[in-house]
Design a protein around this motif. Structure first.
Motif, mmCIF file in Angstrom:
data_model
loop_
_atom_site.group_PDB
_atom_site.id
_atom_site.type_symbol
_atom_site.label_atom_id
_atom_site.label_comp_id
_atom_site.label_asym_id
_atom_site.label_seq_id
_atom_site.Cartn_x
_atom_site.Cartn_y
_atom_site.Cartn_z
ATOM 1 N N SER A 86 3.233 3.285 0.360
ATOM 2 C CA SER A 86 3.104 1.934 -0.202
ATOM 3 C C SER A 86 2.725 1.975 -1.675
ATOM 4 N N GLY A 89 6.069 4.886 -3.149
ATOM 5 C CA GLY A 89 7.448 4.772 -2.654
ATOM 6 C C GLY A 89 7.692 5.919 -1.679
ATOM 7 N N GLU A 234 -2.102 -7.128 2.697
ATOM 8 C CA GLU A 234 -1.162 -6.001 2.562
ATOM 9 C C GLU A 234 -1.840 -4.693 2.995
ATOM 10 N N GLY A 243 9.708 -0.049 5.670
ATOM 11 C CA GLY A 243 10.188 -1.411 5.407
ATOM 12 C C GLY A 243 9.156 -2.509 5.566
ATOM 13 N N GLU A 246 7.396 -3.541 2.176
ATOM 14 C CA GLU A 246 8.399 -4.093 1.261
ATOM 15 C C GLU A 246 8.768 -5.513 1.702
ATOM 16 N N ARG A 247 8.921 -5.696 3.015
ATOM 17 C CA ARG A 247 9.285 -7.018 3.543
ATOM 18 C C ARG A 247 8.148 -8.015 3.289
ATOM 19 N N ARG A 249 5.914 -7.900 0.901
ATOM 20 C CA ARG A 249 5.863 -8.238 -0.534
ATOM 21 C C ARG A 249 6.984 -9.197 -0.909
ATOM 22 N N ALA A 250 8.186 -8.945 -0.371
ATOM 23 C CA ALA A 250 9.325 -9.811 -0.704
ATOM 24 C C ALA A 250 9.056 -11.239 -0.229
ATOM 25 N N ASP A 253 6.383 -12.906 -2.411
ATOM 26 C CA ASP A 253 6.953 -13.267 -3.721
ATOM 27 C C ASP A 253 7.851 -14.496 -3.615
#
Ligand SMILES: C[S@@+](CC[C@H](N)C(=O)[O-])C[C@H]1O[C@@H](n2cnc3c(N)ncnc32)[C@H](O)[C@@H]1O
Length: 383
Positions: A86, A89, A234, A243, A246-247, A249-250, A253
């Motif tokens: 996290s 990467g 988080e 994933g 990332e999901r 955070r997306a 946002d």
């Protein structure tokens, strides 16, 4: 605040805590970082004793792990950070034994970690649950045509599931895949469709309708505008599940510029306020779907019955009312769940009131607790 490292720890409590680390390491052996760290903490008094600072009932390894994850997310240059996908990467994460770096980082930040552990509990908002929420909403609205939709989520956390119609939700099965929501979205959710419910929805012309009103209720809502509150949420996610972060955070946002309202308070006490607000946003004639995902499980049984009674009363004034639940078996009054043990432990249930008339409650099916698979069907037609 007592210093759990420098004052002498209660040996019985510490032994109990270390046993929990050991159990965690065994249960989650497939997670290389978390299982290795927990296996070491189980035999390391100095690092384990930080968890003595937890509030009553909170002294679980996941809280300790979340505090450390929070620390490295905030300080990506710390030695332990290079072990976290996290932070680095997935392609750049370190390999080998993380324990020396982790131990050094923990012991260098005892005060900060102790403060986090003493003041927080773990909390989740799992975006991939949009898989079962999307299917459930499409199923709940299959009979309501163009009636605008308002959703009310009980136990909404940061309200990320309230954005379900703005995500791309892909249901994949050996015979093809179906898409619900916004196919162009940056938030990609996916689940294996074990029963072909995607094809059933397509054949029935059922889609995920546009959501015109969205309101949540939570005892401790997470403010998407607060960097620190979102970072804690988080940090409670496990960094090694591909994933997932990332999901998260997306979704955060995407929703941050116009976040859904999440009312602070108890879901039973504030249900009527939330429905009123959602109907105001969506228009008085809206179909209101009240949903809960892994939230009613926290209510004692009498409060679950109180919740059902409030919904029954609301049905007198809301002409299209549905109650969609994704909860462990046994949490939802009125659902006639099969006797057999259900794989996956999340039961997708639907109760509907149309023009004041209660339709028979339906178990739509079962699903993985994070939406990795779904095995569901459509409800009977209300006619
Ligand atoms: C496991 S989380 C699930 C969050 C979200 N529904 C999801 O599926 O990602 C449970 C949430 O329910 C909230 N909660 C627990 N008891 C509650 C209550 N009595 N009233 C309102 N919210 C509650 C917690 O604060 C937490 O945010």
């Amino acid at each position: 605040m007592p210093d759990p490292v420098r004052s002498s720890p209660d040996p019985i409590r510490l032994a109990r805590i270390q046993r929990r680390f050991s159990e965690f390491a065994t249960e989650y052996a497939a997670l290389p970082l978390y299982s290795t760290v927990c296996r070491h903490v189980a035999h390391d008094d100095e690092t384990a004793s930080l968890l003595l600072a937890a509030r009553p009932g909170q002294a679980r390894p996941v809280l300790w792990l979340a505090a450390l994850h929070h620390l490295v997310l905030r300080n990506p240059d710390l030695p332990a950070a290079r072990w976290y996908p996290s932070v680095t990467g997935a392609a750049s994460v370190a390999t080998g034994d993380p324990w020396p770096d982790v131990r050094l980082t923990v012991l260098d930040h005892v005060d900060e970690l102790t403060r986090l552990i003493a003041t927080h509990g773990t909390q989740t908002n799992e975006v991939n649950r949009a898989v079962y929420v999307a299917v459930g909403l499409a199923a709940a609205t299959v009979d309501s045509g163009d009636v605008p939709l308002a959703i009310v989520e009980l136990g909404a956390s940061a309200g990320l599931l309230l954005g379900v119609d703005q995500y791309a939700v892909e249901l994949s099965s050996p015979t093809g895949s179906a898409l619900l929501g916004d196919g162009g979205s940056a938030v990609r959710c996916s689940g294996e469709d074990r029963s072909g419910v995607g094809a059933l929805l397509t054949a029935a012309g059922a889609a995920l309708p546009a959501v015109r009103g969205r309101v949540g209720v939570d005892l401790e809502p997470v403010d998407l505008a607060s960097v620190d509150e979102v970072r804690w949420l988080e940090a409670c996610l496990w960094p090694e599940v591909p994933g997932r972060i990332e999901r998260f955070r997306a979704a955060a946002d995407l929703l941050r510029p116009d976040p859904p309202t999440v009312l602070r308070g108890d879901m039973v006490d504030r249900l009527t306020d939330a429905v009123t607000l959602a109907r105001t946003d969506a228009g008085g004639g809206a179909h209101v779907v009240v949903l809960s995902s892994w939230a009613m499980t926290y209510l004692p049984a009498p409060r679950r019955r109180d919740l059902a009674a409030v919904l029954d009363e609301l049905a007198g004034t809301v002409s299209h009312l549905s109650w969609l639940t994704a909860e462990p078996r046994g949490c939802v009054p009125g659902l006639d769940e099969p006797e057999v043990a259900l794989e996956g432990n999340t039961v997708l249930g639907l109760q509907r009131w149309r023009h004041g008339h209660a339709l028979p409650p339906t178990v739509l099916g079962t699903c993985h607790p994070h939406g990795a698979w779904i095995d569901a069907s459509l409800p009977p037609s209300p006619s």
